[in-house]
Design a protein around this motif. Structure first.
Motif, mmCIF file in Angstrom:
data_model
loop_
_atom_site.group_PDB
_atom_site.id
_atom_site.type_symbol
_atom_site.label_atom_id
_atom_site.label_comp_id
_atom_site.label_asym_id
_atom_site.label_seq_id
_atom_site.Cartn_x
_atom_site.Cartn_y
_atom_site.Cartn_z
ATOM 1 N N LEU A 39 -31.878 69.567 21.627
ATOM 2 C CA LEU A 39 -33.215 69.046 21.384
ATOM 3 C C LEU A 39 -34.253 69.739 22.260
ATOM 4 C CD1 LEU A 39 -34.133 66.860 19.434
ATOM 5 C CD2 LEU A 39 -34.109 65.258 21.338
ATOM 6 N N ILE A 40 -33.932 69.943 23.529
ATOM 7 C CA ILE A 40 -34.846 70.634 24.445
ATOM 8 C C ILE A 40 -35.054 72.075 24.004
ATOM 9 C CG2 ILE A 40 -35.084 71.499 26.805
ATOM 10 C CD1 ILE A 40 -33.732 68.871 27.726
ATOM 11 N N LEU A 41 -33.973 72.764 23.635
ATOM 12 C CA LEU A 41 -34.105 74.145 23.175
ATOM 13 C C LEU A 41 -34.919 74.228 21.882
ATOM 14 C CD1 LEU A 41 -30.577 75.654 23.867
ATOM 15 C CD2 LEU A 41 -32.727 76.215 25.004
ATOM 16 N N ALA A 42 -34.719 73.305 20.969
ATOM 17 C CA ALA A 42 -35.486 73.301 19.730
ATOM 18 C C ALA A 42 -36.971 73.101 20.024
ATOM 19 C CB ALA A 42 -34.973 72.215 18.793
ATOM 20 N N LEU A 43 -37.284 72.224 20.941
ATOM 21 C CA LEU A 43 -38.675 71.978 21.311
ATOM 22 C C LEU A 43 -39.295 73.208 21.973
ATOM 23 C CD1 LEU A 43 -40.935 69.865 21.420
ATOM 24 C CD2 LEU A 43 -40.070 69.206 23.662
#
Length: 54
Positions: A39-43
């Motif tokens: 989720l952090i990488l996608a953001l």
């Protein structure tokens, strides 16, 4: 990353149904960590892609 998180979640569910609580708990923890990292990488990638070229 999210795909791996789902895979570990399925492993955890199957292990819990079979009574392997230790393996199920570990798999859930790994799934949670992978989900948060994904989720952090996608953001980050979403925000980096919206910058105008220099």
């Amino acid at each position: 990353m999210i795909g791996w998180a789902v895979t570990f979640l399925v492993i955890a569910l199957i292990a819990a149904l079979l009574g392997f609580s230790g393996i199920a708990g570990t798999a859930v923890n790994i799934a949670w960590i992978l989900f948060v990292v994904g989720l952090i990488l996608a953001l980050v990638f979403f925000l980096m892609g919206r910058r105008p070229p220099i």
